[in-house]
Write a protein that holds these residues in place. Structure first.
Motif, PDB file in Angstrom:
ATOM      1  N   ILE A 191       0.814  -1.219   0.000  1.00 25.70           N
ATOM      2  CA  ILE A 191       0.000   0.000   0.000  1.00 25.70           C
ATOM      3  C   ILE A 191       0.847   1.269   0.000  1.00 25.70           C
ATOM      4  CG2 ILE A 191      -2.044  -1.031   1.040  1.00 25.70           C
ATOM      5  CD1 ILE A 191      -1.096   0.048   3.721  1.00 25.70           C
ATOM      6  N   ASN A 192       2.114   1.161   0.385  1.00 28.18           N
ATOM      7  CA  ASN A 192       3.038   2.293   0.288  1.00 28.18           C
ATOM      8  C   ASN A 192       2.505   3.578   0.908  1.00 28.18           C
ATOM      9  OD1 ASN A 192       4.891   0.688  -1.250  1.00 28.18           O
ATOM     10  ND2 ASN A 192       3.616   1.024  -3.053  1.00 28.18           N
TER      11      ASN A 192
ATOM     12  N   GLU B  32     -13.018  -7.555  -4.645  1.00 30.69           N
ATOM     13  CA  GLU B  32     -12.332  -7.653  -5.934  1.00 30.69           C
ATOM     14  C   GLU B  32     -12.031  -6.267  -6.506  1.00 30.69           C
ATOM     15  OE1 GLU B  32     -15.169 -10.074  -7.939  1.00 30.69           O
ATOM     16  OE2 GLU B  32     -14.269 -11.966  -7.260  1.00 30.69           O
ATOM     17  N   GLU B  33     -12.966  -5.334  -6.326  1.00 28.97           N
ATOM     18  CA  GLU B  33     -12.749  -3.964  -6.790  1.00 28.97           C
ATOM     19  C   GLU B  33     -11.649  -3.287  -5.987  1.00 28.97           C
ATOM     20  OE1 GLU B  33     -13.099  -0.423  -8.902  1.00 28.97           O
ATOM     21  OE2 GLU B  33     -13.800  -2.455  -9.352  1.00 28.97           O
TER      22      GLU B  33
ATOM     23  N   ILE C  70      -6.306  -0.669  -4.920  1.00 30.07           N
ATOM     24  CA  ILE C  70      -5.042  -0.668  -4.176  1.00 30.07           C
ATOM     25  C   ILE C  70      -3.869  -0.557  -5.144  1.00 30.07           C
ATOM     26  CG2 ILE C  70      -3.507  -2.110  -2.756  1.00 30.07           C
ATOM     27  CD1 ILE C  70      -6.109  -3.167  -1.385  1.00 30.07           C
ATOM     28  N   ARG C  71      -3.954  -1.279  -6.239  1.00 33.63           N
ATOM     29  CA  ARG C  71      -2.886  -1.211  -7.251  1.00 33.63           C
ATOM     30  C   ARG C  71      -2.786   0.183  -7.863  1.00 33.63           C
ATOM     31  NH1 ARG C  71      -4.754  -6.961  -9.737  1.00 33.63           N
ATOM     32  NH2 ARG C  71      -3.471  -8.318  -8.410  1.00 33.63           N
TER      33      ARG C  71
ATOM     34  N   GLU D  47     -11.123   6.096  -2.731  1.00 38.38           N
ATOM     35  CA  GLU D  47     -12.135   5.164  -3.246  1.00 38.38           C
ATOM     36  C   GLU D  47     -12.169   3.889  -2.414  1.00 38.38           C
ATOM     37  OE1 GLU D  47      -9.995   6.830  -4.994  1.00 38.38           O
ATOM     38  OE2 GLU D  47     -10.955   7.758  -6.732  1.00 38.38           O
ATOM     39  N   ILE D  48     -11.004   3.423  -1.950  1.00 34.10           N
ATOM     40  CA  ILE D  48     -10.969   2.232  -1.088  1.00 34.10           C
ATOM     41  C   ILE D  48     -11.719   2.519   0.208  1.00 34.10           C
ATOM     42  CG2 ILE D  48      -9.478   0.687   0.251  1.00 34.10           C
ATOM     43  CD1 ILE D  48      -7.300   1.288  -1.928  1.00 34.10           C
ATOM     44  N   GLY D  49     -11.470   3.693   0.778  1.00 34.96           N
ATOM     45  CA  GLY D  49     -12.174   4.081   1.995  1.00 34.96           C
ATOM     46  C   GLY D  49     -13.678   4.104   1.802  1.00 34.96           C
TER      47      GLY D  49
END
Length: 402
Positions: free
Chosen positions: A206-207, A287-288, A293-294, A300-302
């Motif tokens: 995740i850096n 899956e999304e 993450i990539r 958007e992940i949050g």
């Protein structure tokens, strides 16, 4: 070394207690195992789900040394309680705080894995609210210490199969092997991805070193959490049987897509439809999230994590006033990426991803708001992503000179 969250002092205490009770530690094995936390994919694991999880720097600690006889002594450095037994007399079911370890000993003895007794001191810095993430860490940490102590030649998958079997005996179908694999294979500063159908698992870098996880623990116990989870499992199983009338050969909800489900919503009772709807949407979210993450699309992940909480609360009917309040207030605060309840916790609790420069203000504000609302104190724990279970050189931990 294991740094932070008081773990160094815990290890020193374990070493001192072992020395006082059992003598020197020259041939003892020290193992530490982090707790795990599911970020996305909750409750899809009994339908071959896809989960994203992490190890956090709260640990179970085991110091073990082999004996020449068949006597077993396990002492908690936290409660000072003792489990004293003989390897030849393990059939009686243990109901104390050592029940998970006792269950593993029984399984190992049945398969001839261990043939001698041992002395063990155990301690934990893991909050109880971590639930299955703590249960997994306790068992994997213990088994890895036993493996090293007795020079057992079995691979990690077989080792984890003992954890799975033990949990099915004690906690039932809610057992989640994603937790087992996370604490075994997790890596520092990385998230853990697992596909439970294929058993594929990999690290997701995740850096981002400028955010931390903060756990909010209300201290309010959930009444019969195992019963609640078993009900959801049974409802999903009913849904699968219903959908098999329209999709030939499906194994479980992993084989159901969202479009098909919406087209057949009228074929299922509303409650069953909602359970399936959550499960299918949560798998899609996981899956999304891998793609996001990539792309390093953290906002958007949050948003996916927050959406996951809303669906857990409504479609899976795990809504409660404590978690609702904690999540709703947390996401209003500056630089809070997301907030969500901790699944299969015995306590109403949440995890939050918060910018490091807002940790103090987050803790202060959330504690004040919670006390104003419920007239109870809120506990918070700041944690970082950690690596998986490991053996630690004992010489690195010595008491400070007086």
């Amino acid at each position: 070394m294991i740094h932070g969250n008081g773990s160094e002092q815990k290890i020193i205490q374990v070493k001192l207690l072992f020395t006082n009770l059992f003598g020197n530690t020259s041939k003892a094995i020290l193992n530490v195992c982090p707790a795990s936390l599911i970020l996305l994919g909750d409750h899809t694991h009994y339908n071959d789900g896809v989960l994203i999880s992490a190890c956090i720097d709260k640990y179970w600690i085991f110091l073990v040394r082999r004996r020449r006889d068949s006597e077993i002594n396990i002492v908690s450095a936290d409660s000072n309680k003792l489990l004293k037994m003989n390897l030849d007399m393990t059939d009686e079911y243990e109901k104390s705080e050592f029940k998970l370890l006792h269950g593993l000993i029984r399984l190992l003895k049945q398969d001839g894995i261990i043939k001698n007794g041992f002395d063990c001191v155990v301690s934990s810095s893991v909050p109880e609210c971590l639930g299955l993430g703590s249960i997994a860490a306790e068992q994997v940490g213990f088994l890895k210490a036993i493996k090293k102590t007795f020079h057992v030649d079995i691979d990690n998958d077989i080792l984890l199969s003992y954890v799975r079997k033990n949990e099915l005996n004690i906690v039932g179908k809610i057992s989640n092997i994603a937790h087992h694999y996370t604490v075994q294979f997790g890596r520092e500063k990385k998230l853990f991805y697992m596909d439970l159908r294929t058993k594929e698992h990999k690290m997701l870098p995740i850096n981002r070193g400028d955010y931390s996880l903060i756990i909010c623990d209300s201290g309010v116990e959930i009444i019969e959490p195992q019963k609640i989870c078993n009900e959801r499992i049974e409802e999903c199983e009913i849904g699968v049987k219903g959908l098999r009338l329209y999709i030939w050969g499906i194994k479980n909800l992993r084989d159901v897509n969202l479009d098909f489900l919406h087209k057949h919503y009228h074929m299922l009772p509303n409650r069953i439809f909602n359970r399936i709807l959550y499960n299918v949407k949560e798998r899609n979210r996981s899956e999304e999230a891998v793609k996001l993450i990539r792309k390093k699309s953290f906002t958007e992940i949050g948003n996916l994590v927050i959406e996951s909480y809303k669906n857990l609360a409504e479609e899976y009917e795990l809504k409660n006033e404590h978690c609702d309040f904690l999540v709703n207030e947390a996401v209003k605060l500056e630089k809070v990426l997301c907030s969500k309840m901790i699944s299969y916790s015995p306590i109403h609790s949440t995890f939050n991803i918060v910018a490091d420069d807002k940790i103090d203000s987050f803790n202060k504000t959330m504690k004040e708001l919670y006390e104003q609302k419920f007239h109870k104190q809120l506990k918070t724990y700041v944690v970082k992503l950690a690596g998986g279970v490991k053996k630690i050189p004992l010489h690195e931990y010595e008491p400070s000179p007086q």
